[in-house]
Design a protein around this motif. Structure first.
Motif, short mmCIF file in Angstrom:
data_model
loop_
_atom_site.label_atom_id
_atom_site.label_comp_id
_atom_site.label_asym_id
_atom_site.label_seq_id
_atom_site.Cartn_x
_atom_site.Cartn_y
_atom_site.Cartn_z
N ASP A 91 -2.65 -25.22 18.53
CA ASP A 91 -3.39 -25.09 17.27
C ASP A 91 -3.54 -23.62 16.86
O ASP A 91 -2.98 -22.71 17.49
CB ASP A 91 -4.74 -25.81 17.36
CG ASP A 91 -5.76 -25.09 18.24
OD1 ASP A 91 -5.49 -23.97 18.73
OD2 ASP A 91 -6.86 -25.66 18.43
N ALA A 92 -4.29 -23.38 15.80
CA ALA A 92 -4.41 -22.04 15.24
C ALA A 92 -5.09 -21.05 16.19
O ALA A 92 -4.89 -19.84 16.07
CB ALA A 92 -5.18 -22.10 13.92
N GLU A 93 -5.89 -21.55 17.12
CA GLU A 93 -6.57 -20.68 18.08
C GLU A 93 -5.79 -20.57 19.39
O GLU A 93 -6.33 -20.10 20.40
CB GLU A 93 -7.97 -21.20 18.36
CG GLU A 93 -8.98 -20.95 17.23
CD GLU A 93 -8.72 -21.82 16.01
OE1 GLU A 93 -8.44 -23.03 16.21
OE2 GLU A 93 -8.76 -21.31 14.89
N LYS A 94 -4.54 -21.02 19.39
CA LYS A 94 -3.65 -21.00 20.56
C LYS A 94 -4.07 -21.97 21.65
O LYS A 94 -3.64 -21.86 22.80
CB LYS A 94 -3.53 -19.58 21.15
CG LYS A 94 -2.90 -18.56 20.22
CD LYS A 94 -2.67 -17.24 20.95
CE LYS A 94 -2.00 -16.23 20.03
NZ LYS A 94 -1.75 -14.94 20.71
N ASN A 95 -4.92 -22.92 21.31
CA ASN A 95 -5.29 -23.96 22.26
C ASN A 95 -4.21 -25.03 22.29
O ASN A 95 -3.59 -25.34 21.26
CB ASN A 95 -6.62 -24.60 21.86
CG ASN A 95 -7.77 -23.63 21.93
OD1 ASN A 95 -7.93 -22.91 22.91
ND2 ASN A 95 -8.59 -23.59 20.88
N LEU A 96 -4.00 -25.60 23.46
CA LEU A 96 -3.09 -26.72 23.59
C LEU A 96 -3.87 -28.01 23.38
O LEU A 96 -4.92 -28.21 23.99
CB LEU A 96 -2.43 -26.71 24.98
CG LEU A 96 -1.51 -25.52 25.27
CD1 LEU A 96 -0.98 -25.60 26.69
CD2 LEU A 96 -0.37 -25.47 24.27
N LYS A 97 -3.35 -28.87 22.52
CA LYS A 97 -4.03 -30.12 22.21
C LYS A 97 -3.04 -31.28 22.18
O LYS A 97 -1.82 -31.08 22.11
CB LYS A 97 -4.75 -30.01 20.87
CG LYS A 97 -5.93 -29.04 20.90
CD LYS A 97 -6.73 -29.09 19.60
CE LYS A 97 -7.97 -28.21 19.69
NZ LYS A 97 -8.74 -28.26 18.42
N ILE A 98 -3.58 -32.48 22.22
CA ILE A 98 -2.79 -33.70 22.21
C ILE A 98 -3.21 -34.55 21.02
O ILE A 98 -4.40 -34.64 20.71
CB ILE A 98 -2.99 -34.49 23.52
CG1 ILE A 98 -2.36 -33.74 24.71
CG2 ILE A 98 -2.41 -35.90 23.41
CD1 ILE A 98 -2.78 -34.28 26.05
N TRP B 13 6.75 -22.96 23.74
CA TRP B 13 5.37 -22.50 23.82
C TRP B 13 5.30 -20.97 23.85
O TRP B 13 4.45 -20.36 23.18
CB TRP B 13 4.69 -23.07 25.06
CG TRP B 13 3.30 -22.55 25.30
CD1 TRP B 13 2.16 -22.88 24.63
CD2 TRP B 13 2.92 -21.58 26.28
NE1 TRP B 13 1.09 -22.17 25.14
CE2 TRP B 13 1.53 -21.37 26.16
CE3 TRP B 13 3.62 -20.87 27.26
CZ2 TRP B 13 0.83 -20.49 26.96
CZ3 TRP B 13 2.92 -19.99 28.07
CH2 TRP B 13 1.54 -19.81 27.92
N GLU B 14 6.19 -20.32 24.60
CA GLU B 14 6.20 -18.86 24.67
C GLU B 14 6.43 -18.26 23.29
O GLU B 14 5.77 -17.28 22.90
CB GLU B 14 7.30 -18.37 25.63
CG GLU B 14 7.03 -18.64 27.10
CD GLU B 14 5.99 -17.73 27.71
OE1 GLU B 14 5.52 -16.79 27.03
OE2 GLU B 14 5.64 -17.95 28.89
N LEU B 15 7.34 -18.82 22.53
CA LEU B 15 7.59 -18.33 21.17
C LEU B 15 6.36 -18.52 20.29
O LEU B 15 6.03 -17.66 19.47
CB LEU B 15 8.80 -19.04 20.57
CG LEU B 15 10.17 -18.74 21.20
CD1 LEU B 15 11.25 -19.63 20.59
CD2 LEU B 15 10.53 -17.27 21.03
N ALA B 16 5.71 -19.66 20.45
CA ALA B 16 4.51 -19.93 19.65
C ALA B 16 3.39 -18.95 19.99
O ALA B 16 2.73 -18.41 19.10
CB ALA B 16 4.05 -21.37 19.87
N ILE B 17 3.18 -18.69 21.26
CA ILE B 17 2.14 -17.76 21.72
C ILE B 17 2.39 -16.36 21.18
O ILE B 17 1.47 -15.65 20.77
CB ILE B 17 2.07 -17.75 23.26
CG1 ILE B 17 1.33 -18.99 23.77
CG2 ILE B 17 1.38 -16.49 23.76
CD1 ILE B 17 -0.15 -18.99 23.49
N LYS B 18 3.66 -15.96 21.16
CA LYS B 18 4.03 -14.61 20.72
C LYS B 18 4.10 -14.49 19.20
O LYS B 18 4.32 -13.40 18.68
CB LYS B 18 5.37 -14.22 21.32
CG LYS B 18 5.37 -14.08 22.83
CD LYS B 18 6.78 -13.83 23.34
CE LYS B 18 6.81 -13.76 24.86
NZ LYS B 18 8.20 -13.59 25.37
N GLY B 19 3.93 -15.59 18.49
CA GLY B 19 4.05 -15.55 17.04
C GLY B 19 5.48 -15.48 16.58
O GLY B 19 5.76 -15.07 15.44
#
Length: 244
Positions: free
Chosen positions: A168-175, A234-240
């Protein structure tokens, strides 16, 4: 990550962007770059139809990929003729999906979701990266708790649809789970984010082998998850740096 920047990521996917995952021969011996969403091209399957047996059988794979997935793609391409969307990256389309027809929504989702589904499976899926594993433990308490929560979302979803792990927008992983061919990138989705792991729970994904035993299909899914691809996404998402 600021919400405004995150939402801009959801709406931007340059042509040619990909999630690295190597190249693998498909059932016909050809190759594809895992994660590639270059334009609106029908993707080649990255492994043989029987590669995921005994968990997903060859007949289901062939019908699912070459009939269902290709059908969504063909109808999507027809639906966007003359709309100016033929070169628009899929996340940009999804970010404004409420403005388009149900035909574009349903078939565009079917085209995109299935590509993620094929890429996040492999006969040699391995384990989550150490960083992703730590994030899963942080967000869900343990890896087993994550698998249970994801599995419950897939098993309890009523009717056709998908189960998702997303950021999500706060970098939390959700289901979450979505109906039909919707996904968390769509502006009509109550839970929005970057999709990392997708599981198809339409009956055509499992009925030939499992009949009405969706739970068994979901449990066996863990044996073919391509954690290398999921970890990279996920790594790409975390790094923007995620682009689609």
């Amino acid at each position: 990550m600021e919400r405004r920047h995150f939402l801009s990521l959801l709406g931007m996917a340059a042509l040619g962007a990909c999630v690295p995952g190597g190249k693998k021969g498909n059932a016909n011996g050809s190759t594809m770059a895992a994660g590639s969403f270059s334009g609106h091209l029908f993707p080649e399957l990255g492994y043989a139809y029987d590669a995921l047996e005994p968990y997903i059988d060859a007949q289901t794979m062939e019908l699912h990929y070459d009939k269902h997935h290709r059908g969504y793609y063909t109808k999507f391409m027809k639906a966007i003729e003359g709309t100016g969307l033929t070169k628009t990256p899929m996340p940009q389309i999804f970010a404004k999906i409420s403005q388009y027809s149900d035909t574009i929504r349903n078939n565009g989702g079917g085209f995109y979701n299935h590509q993620l589904f094929w890429e996040n499976m492999s006969p040699n899926g391995g384990e989550p990266s150490a960083r992703l594993l730590n994030a899963l433990v942080k967000n869900f308490g343990s890896f087993d708790a994550f698998k249970e929560a994801f599995g419950n979302a897939a098993k309890s979803h009523f009717g056709s649809g998908w189960a998702w792990l997303y950021m999500d927008a706060e970098k939390n992983l959700k289901i979450t789970s979505t109906p039909n061919q919707d996904n968390p990138l769509m502006d009509i989705s109550p839970e929005r984010g970057i999709p990392l792991l997708a599981l198809d729970v339409w009956e055509h994904a499992y009925y030939l082998k499992y009949q009405n035993k969706r739970g068994e299909y979901v449990d066996n899914f863990w044996k073919v998850v391509n954690w290398k691809t999921v970890s990279t996404r996920w790594e790409l998402a975390i790094k923007g740096e995620w682009k689609g």
